[in-house]
Every structure is written in structure tokens, then in C-alpha cells.
Design a protein around this motif. Sequence first.
Motif, PDB file in Angstrom:
ATOM      1  N   LEU A  28      47.411  41.899 -39.676  1.00 37.00           N
ATOM      2  CA  LEU A  28      46.286  42.817 -40.382  1.00 37.00           C
ATOM      3  C   LEU A  28      47.075  42.996 -41.936  1.00 37.00           C
ATOM      4  N   GLY A  29      47.794  42.195 -42.203  1.00 35.37           N
ATOM      5  CA  GLY A  29      48.508  42.444 -43.714  1.00 35.37           C
ATOM      6  C   GLY A  29      49.037  43.712 -44.131  1.00 35.37           C
ATOM      7  N   ILE A 133      35.392  39.148 -58.299  1.00 36.86           N
ATOM      8  CA  ILE A 133      36.180  40.336 -57.682  1.00 36.86           C
ATOM      9  C   ILE A 133      36.363  41.318 -58.984  1.00 36.86           C
ATOM     10  N   ARG A 134      36.133  42.579 -58.293  1.00 39.83           N
ATOM     11  CA  ARG A 134      36.325  43.736 -59.180  1.00 39.83           C
ATOM     12  C   ARG A 134      37.450  44.622 -58.788  1.00 39.83           C
ATOM     13  N   GLN A 135      38.255  45.242 -59.445  1.00 43.28           N
ATOM     14  CA  GLN A 135      39.492  46.012 -59.105  1.00 43.28           C
ATOM     15  C   GLN A 135      38.674  47.328 -58.845  1.00 43.28           C
ATOM     16  N   ASP A 136      38.958  47.889 -57.557  1.00 50.79           N
ATOM     17  CA  ASP A 136      38.591  49.434 -57.413  1.00 50.79           C
ATOM     18  C   ASP A 136      39.546  50.282 -57.766  1.00 50.79           C
ATOM     19  N   TYR A 149      46.331  40.323 -50.331  1.00 50.67           N
ATOM     20  CA  TYR A 149      46.193  39.915 -51.577  1.00 50.67           C
ATOM     21  C   TYR A 149      44.992  38.869 -51.937  1.00 50.67           C
ATOM     22  N   LEU A 150      44.145  39.076 -50.595  1.00 52.37           N
ATOM     23  CA  LEU A 150      42.827  38.093 -50.404  1.00 52.37           C
ATOM     24  C   LEU A 150      41.888  38.062 -51.838  1.00 52.37           C
ATOM     25  N   PRO A 151      41.783  39.466 -52.240  1.00 54.09           N
ATOM     26  CA  PRO A 151      40.796  39.354 -53.538  1.00 54.09           C
ATOM     27  C   PRO A 151      41.465  38.824 -54.744  1.00 54.09           C
ATOM     28  N   HIS A 152      42.883  38.844 -54.931  1.00 49.99           N
ATOM     29  CA  HIS A 152      43.387  38.087 -55.794  1.00 49.99           C
ATOM     30  C   HIS A 152      43.540  36.648 -55.618  1.00 49.99           C
ATOM     31  N   ILE A 153      43.622  36.227 -54.263  1.00 53.59           N
ATOM     32  CA  ILE A 153      43.572  34.879 -54.215  1.00 53.59           C
ATOM     33  C   ILE A 153      42.230  34.057 -54.502  1.00 53.59           C
ATOM     34  N   LEU A 154      41.062  34.844 -53.931  1.00 58.78           N
ATOM     35  CA  LEU A 154      39.716  34.424 -54.550  1.00 58.78           C
ATOM     36  C   LEU A 154      39.837  34.318 -55.818  1.00 58.78           C
ATOM     37  N   ALA A 155      40.269  35.202 -56.499  1.00 51.26           N
ATOM     38  CA  ALA A 155      40.130  35.159 -58.153  1.00 51.26           C
ATOM     39  C   ALA A 155      40.787  33.864 -58.733  1.00 51.26           C
ATOM     40  N   ARG A 156      41.969  33.845 -58.099  1.00 51.91           N
ATOM     41  CA  ARG A 156      42.907  32.898 -58.569  1.00 51.91           C
ATOM     42  C   ARG A 156      41.981  31.360 -58.185  1.00 51.91           C
ATOM     43  N   GLN A 157      41.598  31.262 -57.071  1.00 55.08           N
ATOM     44  CA  GLN A 157      40.800  29.931 -56.798  1.00 55.08           C
ATOM     45  C   GLN A 157      39.519  29.772 -57.810  1.00 55.08           C
ATOM     46  N   GLU A 158      39.051  31.106 -58.169  1.00 56.99           N
ATOM     47  CA  GLU A 158      37.821  30.795 -59.067  1.00 56.99           C
ATOM     48  C   GLU A 158      38.394  30.388 -60.223  1.00 56.99           C
ATOM     49  N   ALA A 159      39.580  30.500 -60.846  1.00 55.84           N
ATOM     50  CA  ALA A 159      40.150  30.406 -62.284  1.00 55.84           C
ATOM     51  C   ALA A 159      40.420  28.864 -62.105  1.00 55.84           C
ATOM     52  N   ALA A 160      40.983  28.324 -60.919  1.00 47.79           N
ATOM     53  CA  ALA A 160      41.305  26.910 -60.735  1.00 47.79           C
ATOM     54  C   ALA A 160      40.072  25.978 -60.746  1.00 47.79           C
ATOM     55  N   ARG A 161      38.996  26.607 -60.003  1.00 49.37           N
ATOM     56  CA  ARG A 161      37.824  25.866 -60.293  1.00 49.37           C
ATOM     57  C   ARG A 161      37.122  25.663 -61.761  1.00 49.37           C
ATOM     58  N   ALA A 162      37.589  26.724 -62.528  1.00 45.98           N
ATOM     59  CA  ALA A 162      36.973  26.667 -63.899  1.00 45.98           C
ATOM     60  C   ALA A 162      37.854  25.782 -64.745  1.00 45.98           C
ATOM     61  N   GLU A 178      43.875  44.321 -64.603  1.00 49.49           N
ATOM     62  CA  GLU A 178      45.119  43.326 -64.664  1.00 49.49           C
ATOM     63  C   GLU A 178      44.624  42.004 -64.332  1.00 49.49           C
ATOM     64  N   THR A 179      45.518  41.116 -64.258  1.00 52.68           N
ATOM     65  CA  THR A 179      44.917  39.949 -63.810  1.00 52.68           C
ATOM     66  C   THR A 179      45.607  39.702 -62.433  1.00 52.68           C
ATOM     67  N   THR A 180      45.801  38.445 -61.462  1.00 50.53           N
ATOM     68  CA  THR A 180      46.100  38.490 -60.289  1.00 50.53           C
ATOM     69  C   THR A 180      47.396  38.618 -59.984  1.00 50.53           C
ATOM     70  N   ILE A 181      48.088  38.407 -61.047  1.00 52.00           N
ATOM     71  CA  ILE A 181      49.517  38.612 -60.939  1.00 52.00           C
ATOM     72  C   ILE A 181      50.524  38.952 -62.016  1.00 52.00           C
ATOM     73  N   SER A 182      49.710  39.923 -62.970  1.00 52.41           N
ATOM     74  CA  SER A 182      50.018  40.282 -64.210  1.00 52.41           C
ATOM     75  C   SER A 182      49.629  41.489 -64.699  1.00 52.41           C
ATOM     76  N   THR A 183      50.426  42.365 -65.614  1.00 52.59           N
ATOM     77  CA  THR A 183      49.958  43.441 -66.259  1.00 52.59           C
ATOM     78  C   THR A 183      49.490  42.871 -67.505  1.00 52.59           C
ATOM     79  N   VAL A 184      48.391  43.175 -68.149  1.00 47.79           N
ATOM     80  CA  VAL A 184      47.766  43.037 -69.277  1.00 47.79           C
ATOM     81  C   VAL A 184      48.549  43.637 -70.480  1.00 47.79           C
TER      82      VAL A 184
END
Length: 271
Positions: A28-29, A133-136, A149-162, A178-184
Motif C-alpha cells: 500500500l505504500g 500532475i497538480r500538487q494538492d 511517490y507515484l504522482p512524482h514518478i509520472l511527472a518525472r516520466q513526463e519530463a523525460a519524454r519532453a 515544488e519539483t518532483t524531488i526538490s524545493t524551488v
Amino acid sequence: MTSVVWFNGRICPAAQACIDVADRGLTLGDGLFETLRVHEGRVLRLPLHAERLQNGGAVLLLPVPTRAEMEQATQELLAATELQTGSMRLTVTRGVGVRGLLPLQSVEPTVVITATEGAPTVANVRVITSRLIRQDEQSPLCRMKSLNYLPHILARQEAARAGADEALLLNTQGRVAETTISTVVVQRGGGFITPPVSEGALPGVARAVLFQAGLIEEQPLTAAMLVEAEAVYLINSLGLRCVTFLDGYPLSLSKAGAERLCQALALPLEK
């Protein structure tokens, strides 16, 4: 480096650290984690990590290691691995459970700490704004490092495709979270600003270090403000990245600004 881990109270070979197939972290994560930086043979900022772990455990009603227990366990793993430069990951799950979402009242958490060699990162990155992905910002999960971390994984995959290195996450109001793994962190007027936690930003440890140093202030940010900034940085416990492009638009860079942040975060300065 010796391939051992700290697993449920003892040092053992990594191959012998077996997780039950019914562990809720797997099914269940259901759990939390912290990534700790190791510098010159010691764990940096452990009190800040312990505080965030305790806060997350209180929200999830999940027993987690105390600061003293974290200190003891990480010291044991440092001694066993002789790690000088790298990172540790502490993972806490709710342990074995029955089928269904509701946890058992009696919990025996699974606690694992792994160690990895590696230098902290100081680099340039291309970023896109995630459309998937939007952050709630209203979710309590924004305030903790959960295993989901599934939302962040999806966003990171989206970035890689781009063809990008990272994805910027906006909140439900369309402002920067924020970003998938960092503070802005945005440099403007010679100072630094970052989104408030109320905007959906994780209360990051590197972020806390910059606040303690008096280097940053909180302010809601829009993507347009990032494009117009003197520089944009992505920070976490393991490094600093300078954003060179956002959605294809070139961003300004500031060597002096990056050096100030690197010094505060005890990161190697760019040459």
C-alpha cells in the motif's frame, strides 16, 4: 563499501534483509522515508530529518524511530560500512498487515537504513511544467516524505519524454509548489524566495537550513515569476541544481547566487 544494511535493529548483509510480502509498505505504500546526507563520515542535519519524520508519523499514527534511535542506528551503519561521502535512506513502513486499508491497532513497523556512496550534486537542469500532475496543497501528505511517490514518478516520466531533466509541479491554484524531488528557490533583487508550505511545498531539510541562515523568505510564486527571475535553483539534501530552461524558455543564471547557496548548504562550489 561493505554491502550491509541496518534492518529492524541490527546490521546484516543486504541480501538477508527480507521484507514480508504482506508488508504494508510494499502492498500500500504505507510508510515514510528520509534521505540523509553523509559528509566526512557523519550524517548531516539529523535533528531536522528526525523532526520531519516524527511529524509525519504523528499524522499517519505510525510509530517511527526517535532522534536518539536514528542517531544510534546511523552510527552503527556508518561504522559497519565506513562510509565517508554519500547518503543514507531510512525507510519506515507500518509492517505486516491484513488485507484492506485499515491498519491493525497493534503495529510492528519495518525499519530499514541503507547506505550509498556518492558525491552531492551541483549541476544545471532543463525543466518543464507538468501538465499531468497538480500538487494538492490541502493534503497532509505534502508535509511528509511518504512512500507513495507515484504522482512524482509520472511527472518525472513526463519530463523525460519532453527531453527535460525535471518537472515543476503547480498546486491546484496554478502556483508553484515544488519539483518532483526538490524545493524551488528563486533569486530576485539579490535575495532568495521560496513557496510557503501552505502552497504545497514539502518542508525540506535543505530549505530549513537556508531559513536558519537567514537567506530565504517565503512568498507565493507563479511560473511567470520564475521566467523573470535572476536565477532559479532546485535544492534538496543531496545537492543544488540551476535551472537553465523552463518549458523551453532560457533562464538567467547567477554564479554568485549559486555560490552563496552552496556555501550555506555545505556543497562543493562550482569551478
